[in-house]
Design a protein around this motif. Structure first.
Motif, PDB file in Angstrom:
ATOM      1  N   MET A  85     -13.611   3.342  -3.576  1.00 17.50           N
ATOM      2  CA  MET A  85     -12.981   2.304  -4.373  1.00 17.50           C
ATOM      3  C   MET A  85     -12.479   2.934  -5.670  1.00 17.50           C
ATOM      4  SD  MET A  85     -13.463  -0.155  -2.350  1.00 17.50           S
ATOM      5  CE  MET A  85     -12.839  -1.524  -3.328  1.00 17.50           C
ATOM      6  N   GLY A  86     -11.357   2.434  -6.195  1.00 15.55           N
ATOM      7  CA  GLY A  86     -10.886   2.903  -7.488  1.00 15.55           C
ATOM      8  C   GLY A  86      -9.551   3.611  -7.416  1.00 15.55           C
ATOM      9  N   LEU A  87      -9.160   4.184  -8.545  1.00 15.57           N
ATOM     10  CA  LEU A  87      -7.885   4.881  -8.660  1.00 15.57           C
ATOM     11  C   LEU A  87      -8.003   6.299  -8.107  1.00 15.57           C
ATOM     12  CD1 LEU A  87      -7.020   3.830 -12.325  1.00 15.57           C
ATOM     13  CD2 LEU A  87      -6.147   2.801 -10.204  1.00 15.57           C
ATOM     14  N   VAL A  88      -6.871   6.835  -7.680  1.00 20.17           N
ATOM     15  CA  VAL A  88      -6.846   8.186  -7.118  1.00 20.17           C
ATOM     16  C   VAL A  88      -7.504   9.170  -8.081  1.00 20.17           C
ATOM     17  CG1 VAL A  88      -5.308  10.038  -6.351  1.00 20.17           C
ATOM     18  CG2 VAL A  88      -4.733   7.653  -5.839  1.00 20.17           C
ATOM     19  N   SER A  89      -7.166   9.054  -9.367  1.00 24.32           N
ATOM     20  CA  SER A  89      -7.651  10.040 -10.345  1.00 24.32           C
ATOM     21  C   SER A  89      -9.137   9.881 -10.643  1.00 24.32           C
ATOM     22  CB  SER A  89      -6.851   9.935 -11.640  1.00 24.32           C
ATOM     23  OG  SER A  89      -6.978   8.635 -12.168  1.00 24.32           O
ATOM     24  N   THR A  90      -9.685   8.698 -10.425  1.00 20.22           N
ATOM     25  CA  THR A  90     -11.114   8.536 -10.679  1.00 20.22           C
ATOM     26  C   THR A  90     -11.942   8.900  -9.434  1.00 20.22           C
ATOM     27  OG1 THR A  90     -10.952   6.181 -10.135  1.00 20.22           O
ATOM     28  CG2 THR A  90     -10.851   6.770 -12.454  1.00 20.22           C
ATOM     29  N   SER A 142      -8.358   0.985  -3.782  1.00 19.90           N
ATOM     30  CA  SER A 142      -9.088   2.092  -3.160  1.00 19.90           C
ATOM     31  C   SER A 142      -8.082   3.151  -2.742  1.00 19.90           C
ATOM     32  CB  SER A 142      -9.888   1.604  -1.942  1.00 19.90           C
ATOM     33  OG  SER A 142      -9.014   1.131  -0.939  1.00 19.90           O
ATOM     34  N   ALA A 143      -8.605   4.332  -2.486  1.00 18.71           N
ATOM     35  CA  ALA A 143      -7.750   5.429  -2.043  1.00 18.71           C
ATOM     36  C   ALA A 143      -8.577   6.353  -1.166  1.00 18.71           C
ATOM     37  CB  ALA A 143      -7.180   6.204  -3.230  1.00 18.71           C
ATOM     38  N   CYS A 172       0.863  -1.170   0.000  1.00 14.90           N
ATOM     39  CA  CYS A 172       0.000   0.000   0.000  1.00 14.90           C
ATOM     40  C   CYS A 172       0.905   1.227   0.000  1.00 14.90           C
ATOM     41  CB  CYS A 172      -0.888   0.043   1.243  1.00 14.90           C
ATOM     42  SG  CYS A 172      -2.119  -1.265   1.314  1.00 14.90           S
ATOM     43  N   GLY A 173       0.327   2.362  -0.311  1.00 10.99           N
ATOM     44  CA  GLY A 173       1.079   3.607  -0.267  1.00 10.99           C
ATOM     45  C   GLY A 173       0.501   4.525   0.786  1.00 10.99           C
ATOM     46  N   VAL A 174       1.368   5.174   1.579  1.00 14.54           N
ATOM     47  CA  VAL A 174       0.896   6.148   2.565  1.00 14.54           C
ATOM     48  C   VAL A 174       1.581   7.488   2.338  1.00 14.54           C
ATOM     49  CG1 VAL A 174       0.290   4.449   4.332  1.00 14.54           C
ATOM     50  CG2 VAL A 174       2.598   5.413   4.311  1.00 14.54           C
ATOM     51  N   PHE A 175       0.864   8.532   2.691  1.00 12.24           N
ATOM     52  CA  PHE A 175       1.349   9.902   2.481  1.00 12.24           C
ATOM     53  C   PHE A 175       0.778  10.780   3.586  1.00 12.24           C
ATOM     54  CE2 PHE A 175       1.138  14.152   0.634  1.00 12.24           C
ATOM     55  CZ  PHE A 175       2.377  14.259   0.027  1.00 12.24           C
ATOM     56  N   GLY A 222       0.598  13.471  -4.104  1.00  9.43           N
ATOM     57  CA  GLY A 222       1.419  12.447  -3.451  1.00  9.43           C
ATOM     58  C   GLY A 222       0.856  11.059  -3.656  1.00  9.43           C
ATOM     59  N   LEU A 223      -0.452  10.933  -3.515  1.00  7.98           N
ATOM     60  CA  LEU A 223      -1.082   9.617  -3.728  1.00  7.98           C
ATOM     61  C   LEU A 223      -0.973   9.192  -5.188  1.00  7.98           C
ATOM     62  CD1 LEU A 223      -4.326   9.795  -1.558  1.00  7.98           C
ATOM     63  CD2 LEU A 223      -2.126   8.728  -1.023  1.00  7.98           C
TER      64      LEU A 223
END
Ligand code: SF4
Length: 456
Positions: free
Chosen positions: A59-64, A42-43, A12-15, A31-32
């Motif tokens: 749920m989904g991509l950061v950009s969506t 999810s993001a 996972c990614g954290v910021f 950052g995400l």
């Protein structure tokens, strides 16, 4: 079978960012975005304006998920964010992060990269408590509720030593941004600084780059950093254990434009390729990567061998979540959605195909078939890491051992299964040397079965 089922699923990614000079939801989004490769299911973003915490996740991509409207609805100079691939807990909205809790007079939000190995014990044997991140948040909330004056830092210093396994955490209450890393340091976590004086926490250094922060240092294993109006202070919450930074961060997970433990990821991958060329040379016409993470390794192999480097496969960059293909025809199409061969590059050629790792080999088998169909004369498969034989319990979802092809087949059987003319894996010693000239402190449990923590 899913489109991307060959490879381990990302961690996972954290910021996190604290800059009272400006609203930070847009910075958190950037950052995400830079950490999207670590989890595409999810993001979420949690912000504080100094008095209350708001969380937006989906749920989904950061950009969506996030657009201008949603980001503007997240005011405040402090935020944490998270991109998720499910390691424990189902892929569902309820498990998206950051998680948030109210306890006593305060609220907090938390994002977690990693996986605990003692969740059941921590949860007191109760099933269905959600993800291990929920368990951490629940323990912190219980501790806060039981304290008279409910301080989050005191709760963390009490709870974190009870956790076993991998955790890089970003946490915040209404006024403080907090980072913490497990005593083995399985997953990375970095501290950066903005020109405005604000502070940033991130899983990888490219996320610092995109928001214009300069790298200050890594968060140390067993360290909590607290960022507030007085600056940054640090607490060591446990005795550091032998370091165990995930070696697959170097092989596969981390972005090549980043630095981990002082080592450039791209350069490390090139060294893996060079070492593999020295260890397992073969006469051929073209060195080609399975894109994208194998590209630097293939370049290194080509440079060391003197054999031309080129693209034999094009990867579709727009594959989002995986899906289940119900028929054989659709399963074959699913592989083709991800990769398509460049016939002019591979027809009649003796190929050296460089792959970063072989975990399940389902997609790889289809990819090798495609190269044969495109007219490859020979295929020599070269792998930038040793056979992946043991499950990961520290945040990389590889499934149980029965799914790992190297746990059930010999190298010769795998070569035959993949219809390769030859197959060679980089040795563990060479992998360690390629990652660092002083290669102590790496987890290699999935390659050796030698786990840094007890498995409960
Ligand atoms: S078991 Fe493998 S994938 Fe998991 S943390 Fe260790 S090196 Fe990384």
């Amino acid at each position: 079978m899913s489109v991307a089922s060959d490879q381990p699923k990302e961690a996972c990614g954290v910021f996190g960012v604290r800059d009272p000079q400006q609203p930070v939801s847009h910075l958190t989004y950037l950052g995400l975005y830079a950490l999207q490769h670590r989890g595409q299911e999810s993001a979420g973003i949690a912000v504080s304006d100094g008095t209350k915490i708001l969380v937006d996740k989906d749920m989904g991509l950061v950009s969506t998920i996030f657009d201008e409207h949603r980001l503007r609805a997240l005011p405040g100079g402090m935020a944490i964010g998270h991109t998720r691939y499910a390691t424990t807990g189902a892929s569902a909205w309820a498990n998206a992060q950051p998680v948030s809790r109210s306890a006593g007079n305060h609220s907090f939000a938390l994002g977690h990269n990693g996986n605990l190995v003692n969740t059941t014990d921590l949860a007191g044997g109760q099933p269905n408590l959600g993800s291990d991140s929920d368990v951490i948040a629940g323990l912190l909330a219980d501790t806060l509720t039981s304290q008279d004056d409910g301080d989050l830092i005191a709760a963390m210093t009490g709870v974190l030593p009870r956790l076993q396994g991998a955790y890089s955490l970003v946490v915040m209450d209404e006024t403080r941004l907090i980072g913490a890393r497990d005593p083995h340091g399985f997953r990375p976590l970095f501290l950066g600084r903005l020109d405005t004086g604000g502070w940033v926490l991130a899983s990888e250094t490219p996320a610092l780059d995109v928001v214009g922060a300069r790298l200050i240092r890594e968060i140390d294993p067993a360290e909590i950093v607290i960022i507030d109006d007085d600056g940054v202070r640090s607490i060591q919450f446990a005795a550091p254990q032998p370091r165990a930074l995930c070696s697959f961060e170097f092989v596969y997970i981390a972005r090549p434009d980043g630095v981990l433990a002082g080592t450039g990821v791209h350069a490390a991958r090139r060294r893996m390729g060079k070492a593999l060329a020295q260890q397992a040379p073969v006469d051929a016409d073209l060195v080609m990567p399975i894109p994208d993470s194998s590209i630097p390794g293939a370049q290194g192999y080509a440079a060391a061998s003197g054999i031309e480097y080129g693209d034999g496969l094009i990867k579709n960059r727009y594959i989002g979540r995986t899906f289940i293909a119900p028929t054989q025809a659709l399963r074959e199409s699913a592989v083709r959605i991800k990769f398509n061969p460049i016939v002019d590059m591979v027809a009649g050629k003796r190929l050296i195909v460089v792959e970063d790792s072989i975990v399940r080999a389902t997609t790889l088998r289809g990819t090798m078939g495609m190269l044969r169909d495109a007219g490859a004369a020979e295929i020599h498969l070269r792998v930038l890491s040793p056979p992946y034989r043991w499950s990961c319990f520290y945040g990389l979802d590889t499934g149980d051992r029965s799914k790992l092809i190297a746990a059930t087949m010999t190298t010769e059987q795998i070569r035959d299964h993949l219809d390769a003319d030859s197959l060679a894996y980089l040795t563990l010693d060479r992998l360690r040397e390629a990652i660092s000239p002083t290669p102590d402190g790496l987890c290699t449990a999935c390659l050796t079965g030698d786990y840094p923590t007890p498995q409960s």
